[in-house]
Design a protein around this motif. Structure first.
Motif, PDB file in Angstrom:
ATOM      1  N   ASN A  26       1.312  -1.268   0.191  1.00  0.00           N
ATOM      2  CA  ASN A  26       0.252   0.228   0.048  1.00  0.00           C
ATOM      3  C   ASN A  26       1.041   1.021   0.076  1.00  0.00           C
ATOM      4  N   GLU A  27       1.735   1.168   0.917  1.00  0.00           N
ATOM      5  CA  GLU A  27       2.710   2.072   0.597  1.00  0.00           C
ATOM      6  C   GLU A  27       3.479   2.790  -0.863  1.00  0.00           C
ATOM      7  N   SER A  32      -6.877  -1.612   2.471  1.00  0.00           N
ATOM      8  CA  SER A  32      -7.141  -0.456   1.515  1.00  0.00           C
ATOM      9  C   SER A  32      -6.558   0.498   2.204  1.00  0.00           C
ATOM     10  N   GLU A  46      -3.686   1.929   4.233  1.00  0.00           N
ATOM     11  CA  GLU A  46      -2.240   2.212   4.231  1.00  0.00           C
ATOM     12  C   GLU A  46      -2.233   3.446   3.162  1.00  0.00           C
ATOM     13  N   VAL A  47      -2.706   3.136   2.215  1.00  0.00           N
ATOM     14  CA  VAL A  47      -2.642   3.707   0.987  1.00  0.00           C
ATOM     15  C   VAL A  47      -2.679   5.555   0.788  1.00  0.00           C
ATOM     16  N   THR A  63      -9.270   5.918  -2.600  1.00  0.00           N
ATOM     17  CA  THR A  63      -9.173   4.937  -2.480  1.00  0.00           C
ATOM     18  C   THR A  63      -9.983   3.968  -1.207  1.00  0.00           C
ATOM     19  N   LYS A 122     -11.848  -0.078  -0.063  1.00  0.00           N
ATOM     20  CA  LYS A 122     -12.369  -1.754   0.068  1.00  0.00           C
ATOM     21  C   LYS A 122     -13.054  -2.369  -0.607  1.00  0.00           C
ATOM     22  N   ALA A 163      -9.234  -2.155  -2.368  1.00  0.00           N
ATOM     23  CA  ALA A 163      -8.514  -3.726  -2.230  1.00  0.00           C
ATOM     24  C   ALA A 163      -8.956  -4.799  -2.091  1.00  0.00           C
ATOM     25  N   CYS A 187      -1.497  -5.881  -0.945  1.00  0.00           N
ATOM     26  CA  CYS A 187      -1.421  -4.556   0.199  1.00  0.00           C
ATOM     27  C   CYS A 187      -0.260  -4.501   1.210  1.00  0.00           C
ATOM     28  N   HIS A 188      -0.766  -6.049   1.915  1.00  0.00           N
ATOM     29  CA  HIS A 188      -0.285  -6.189   3.456  1.00  0.00           C
ATOM     30  C   HIS A 188       1.091  -6.862   3.121  1.00  0.00           C
TER      31      HIS A 188
END
Lengths: 198, 652
Positions: free
Chosen positions: B9-10, B32, B34-35, B78, B80, B108, B169-170
């Motif tokens: 996500n970063e 989602s 952390e984006v 952004t 989920k 996500a 994502c993670h």
């Protein structure tokens, strides 16, 4: 050289941070890393893991059963749960302190970490039990659990990462007020690594 | 370029920044969240011209991002996967209107599901809304792909999806990223008035529908030469095998790990599931007899290939979820993919190439965090029974106190407790057992009203968290007031969006731009809507909370209770409580009724885990023997704790 590491325990034990410290220490040495972990609902006291892989030619952050070189268990029962990931001859570092699940307390089922530890001792050759209860008491903080286990993992000899490498990452990643506490945990493990080994 | 250890996500947020994104909006939702958080961090670290906001819900976020893209900005929204359901109204129409600046809709998906209500597949949503979809397989790929996605979006004047899944994502990886000076600087032209372009009318929709269908055919061709849609050839010694694999996303990485061990066979990696790269697919199918489809969630690639085989009269057998060769629900794992591939190849590839340990330990298992019992059976001695360890409300969580107060107040009455989405969904577990229904964000209010219409003698409760209240409960409250429902709304206000990691919302008084703003007061909102009976209470004061519930629930019509107490993760804990073993009568009421993780039994005695206890005092308030008190109180009364005032937060 490729390494697969599984860290596991209960949500809230500092597993993600331990995994990040190892990963960034490896990256600092130019080793490519990948990892994956539990984030979200399961973090609320549930069963959580982090998969950490180091080396070349990695596609997936996830580890297959029977391929982990090292399993760092933050809780005895959770460690038993993840044994299938360990490869033959892989090493286990496990914390002696058990965490009673709410479901067990409620149903009156007795859950004893000691039984899990003795199962691990009976089943697996390369096991290091860290007496984290005593260690946290001696150091005076329960927050150092992850660093204690990380320290024990460093002394297991299965990682090409030194205590100084981890200290550097602690300096970079954590607020200064926590540095000394974590360094003292690393020192504690180094001094006691002989006794705590089985 | 330099390398950074980044979460998927970063990497997505950094990729958007490198593409010169001007605006990022969104609503929190695992996986989602952390984006947007990373985008806000980048802003505070120097990308000053980037605008970032947590919108009140996904629909608003989608509209904010669309408005920016109308104005020529590059925007990203952004959410989920279930958030896309909320945003689907603007999405469906937006595709008919199109955009000027590039717009990426980051959705996500959550196979498993790990923390979601559904296993819906955004690739299907892409086909349904006719919006092109990009499907990254790793953090590095996501970083690069979002930059390309912005270009495609502008080239074809359409919003595009970037659809990672949880494990993308993670996951973390060392990702090669650009230096800030290499970032694209995108200067928006501004909104240009043109009602023939921006105002949706049936005639415009008809005309644009024709253009969209034609464009997506061109895009399918374009995607056939997109470098991330790629055919990997078989190894020399596997060239005679007339079998191939199609995959994408994280499943592609699992397949590659397995093929790395057993030898490569022909593999088609699809990075744009919609529009499907048909020409490249025909190239892949050339000379193959059988194809295995490895994908999570819906059989999107499988259906696309099946369609192409029918369309072109190809006699290639397609194996996957539709043919019942691959599990049709839940997450894939390295081991499930290995098993699928080995079954598919049969004797074509020998096991000899497999690592010994891996072949032995390849049980046909799904990724289940709880019981790899079959896998454990490979060991000579079976382990002691492992306890189940589901997620629980944290020790000291004010939601526990709120639920317990309502439960106590409504004992022996006919009730229904309609829950909602958030940490408080965990109130369903024993011993609280206080969530009778949970459907989707904000649904508890409507469900409570519907039940009440059919069972007028039932006391209907709807529980909703503070962030969910703003996101999607308001229409439910207005509906209740307007249609004269009889129900009790319980707002669990913990001053944060806890489940997704403590994001601010309109009630917290601060924004992602770092501004302190006027709080939107829930009580004032409720009164404004016309709820006259609104009471605010501290759930950690058990007696007061119980009498508040009794009083309020007895009133006719729509009434509301606002339980205010901050999440333990955003407030400082008090001193841990202790159980005085000499006073404890071992009735275990505290354990039986609260299910707090800090309350455990050690050596047959109830004890409190001081590392978890936050000193919320709830257990001490219900202890019939007054055996639970704070350490301080105990010392103060020199070992003889007769202090009954351990309850409440009275010592503050």
């Amino acid at each position: 050289m490729n390494k697969n590491i599984v860290l596991c325990g209960v949500g809230g034990q500092g597993i993600v941070l331990a995994s990040k410290l190892l990963a960034s220490a490896a990256m600092e040495k130019g080793i490519p890393v990948m990892s994956a972990e539990t984030i979200g609902m399961a973090q609320r006291g549930g069963s959580v893991f982090s998969h950490l892989r180091m080396g070349d030619d990695l596609y997936s952050p996830m580890i297959a059963y029977g391929t982990a070189d090292l399993l760092i268990g933050f809780e005895p029962g959770e460690t038993v749960r993840r044994i299938p990931y360990l490869k033959k001859g892989g090493k286990i570092i496990v914390s002696s302190r058990s965490i009673m699940p709410v479901t067990a307390a409620l149903s009156g089922v007795s859950y004893q970490g000691e039984r899990m530890i003795s199962y691990l001792k009976d089943t697996l050759a390369d096991l290091t039990v860290v007496d984290t209860e005593k260690a946290c008491r001696d150091i005076g903080s329960s927050k150092v659990l992850n660093i204690l286990l990380l320290g024990a993992a460093l002394h297991s000899g299965s990682l090409d990462i030194s205590e100084d490498d981890i200290k550097n990452e602690i300096r970079k990643k954590l607020p200064e007020k926590f540095h000394e506490l974590n360094f003292s945990a690393l020192e504690y493990v180094r001094k006691n690594s002989q006794q705590s080994s089985r | 370029m330099h390398k950074e250890f980044l979460m998927g996500n970063e990497a997505i947020a950094l990729g958007a920044a490198a593409a010169g994104v001007n605006l990022v909006s969104g609503y929190p939702g695992t996986p989602s969240t952390e984006v947007l958080e990373t985008a806000a961090k980048l802003r505070s670290e120097g990308l000053e011209e980037l605008y970032v906001e947590w919108s009140v819900n996904e629909k608003t976020a989608m509209e904010v991002a669309a408005g920016a893209a109308y104005s020529g900005a590059r925007s990203m929204v952004t959410m989920k996967q279930v958030g896309l359901n909320v945003a689907s109204d603007p999405l469906m129409s937006l595709e008919y209107i199109g955009v000027k600046g590039g717009m990426v809709i980051l959705v996500a998906d959550d196979p498993g599901p790990v923390s979601s209500q559904t296993e819906q597949d955004t690739r299907h949503f892409a086909a349904f809304s006719k919006v092109p979809c990009f499907d990254p397989s790793s953090a590095q790929e996501a970083y690069e792909m979002i930059q390309e996605a912005f270009e495609y979006s502008e080239k074809y004047a359409t919003p595009v999806f970037l659809r990672p899944t949880t494990r993308v994502c993670h996951s973390y990886a060392s990702v090669s990223v650009k230096e800030p000076y290499e970032y694209l600087c995108h200067r928006p032209e501004g909104f240009v008035k043109d009602s023939g372009r921006w105002v949706i009318f049936p005639r415009l929709s008809y005309q644009n529908h024709i253009k969209i269908e034609e464009r997506n055919e061109r895009l399918s061709d374009d995607f056939s030469s997109y470098s991330r849609n790629r055919i990997y050839p078989a190894d020399k010694n596997n060239e005679q095998i007339k079998k191939g694999i199609i995959s994408g996303g994280i499943s592609f990485t699992y397949a590659m790990e397995t093929l790395k061990d057993i030898g490569m066979i022909r593999l088609f990696k699809v990075s744009t599931p919609f529009p499907f790269p048909e020409k490249l697919a025909l190239e892949f199918l050339e000379g193959l007899d059988e194809v295995l489809c490895l994908e999570e969630l819906d059989p999107v690639l499988e259906q696309a290939l099946t369609y192409i085989c029918g369309k072109h009269h190809l006699s290639v057998k397609i194996f996957g979820k539709l043919s019942h060769h691959v599990q049709n629900a839940g997450e894939s794992s390295r081991d499930s993919v290995t098993t699928d591939i080995l079954k598919f190849l049969g004797t074509d590839v020998s096991y000899a190439n497999m690592k010994e340990s891996q072949a032995e330990n390849t049980p046909n298992l799904t990724w289940a965090p709880d019981t790899p019992a079959d896998a454990l059976s490979a060991y000579p001695v079976l382990p002691p029974k492992l306890p189940v360890r589901p997620p629980v409300l944290c020790a000291g969580c004010p939601h526990r106190a709120s639920f317990y107060a309502v439960k106590t107040a409504m004992k022996n009455k006919k009730t229904i407790f309609c829950g909602d989405i958030g940490c408080y969904t965990l109130g369903n577990a024993m011993p609280l057992n206080m969530v009778d229904t949970c459907l989707c964000m904000g649904a508890g209010l409507g469900i409570a009203q519907g039940v009440g219409r059919i069972e007028p003698d039932t006391s209907c409760f709807a529980f909703v968290g503070d962030s969910t209240f703003f996101a999607s409960a308001l229409t439910g409250v207005i509906n209740a007031v307007y249609n004269q429902a009889d129900m009790t709304l319980v707002v669990l206000d913990n001053s944060t969006t806890a489940m997704t990691g403590h994001q601010p919302h309109p009630g917290t008084g601060h924004t992602m731009m770092g501004n302190i703003v006027e709080k939107v007061h829930i009580e004032a909102v409720l009164r404004g809507i016309g709820v006259t009976a609104v009471e605010t209470a501290d759930p950690l004061d058990l007696e007061a909370a119980v009498s508040c519930v009794k009083r309020t629930a007895a009133l006719p019509g729509v009434k509301a209770i606002l339980f205010k107490s901050p999440c333990i993760a955003v407030s400082k804990p008090d001193k841990s409580m202790i159980v005085d073993p000499e006073i404890c009568i071992d009735c275990r009421k505290c354990i039986r009724e609260l299910g707090c993780p800090a309350l455990t039994v050690q050596k047959d005695k109830v004890t409190i885990d001081s590392t978890l206890c936050t000193g919320c005092t709830l257990c001490s308030q219900l202890c019939p023997a007054h055996a639970i008190c704070s350490e301080e109180n105990r010392i103060d009364s020199s070992g003889k704790n007769k202090d009954k005032a351990a309850g409440g937060k009275t010592d503050e």
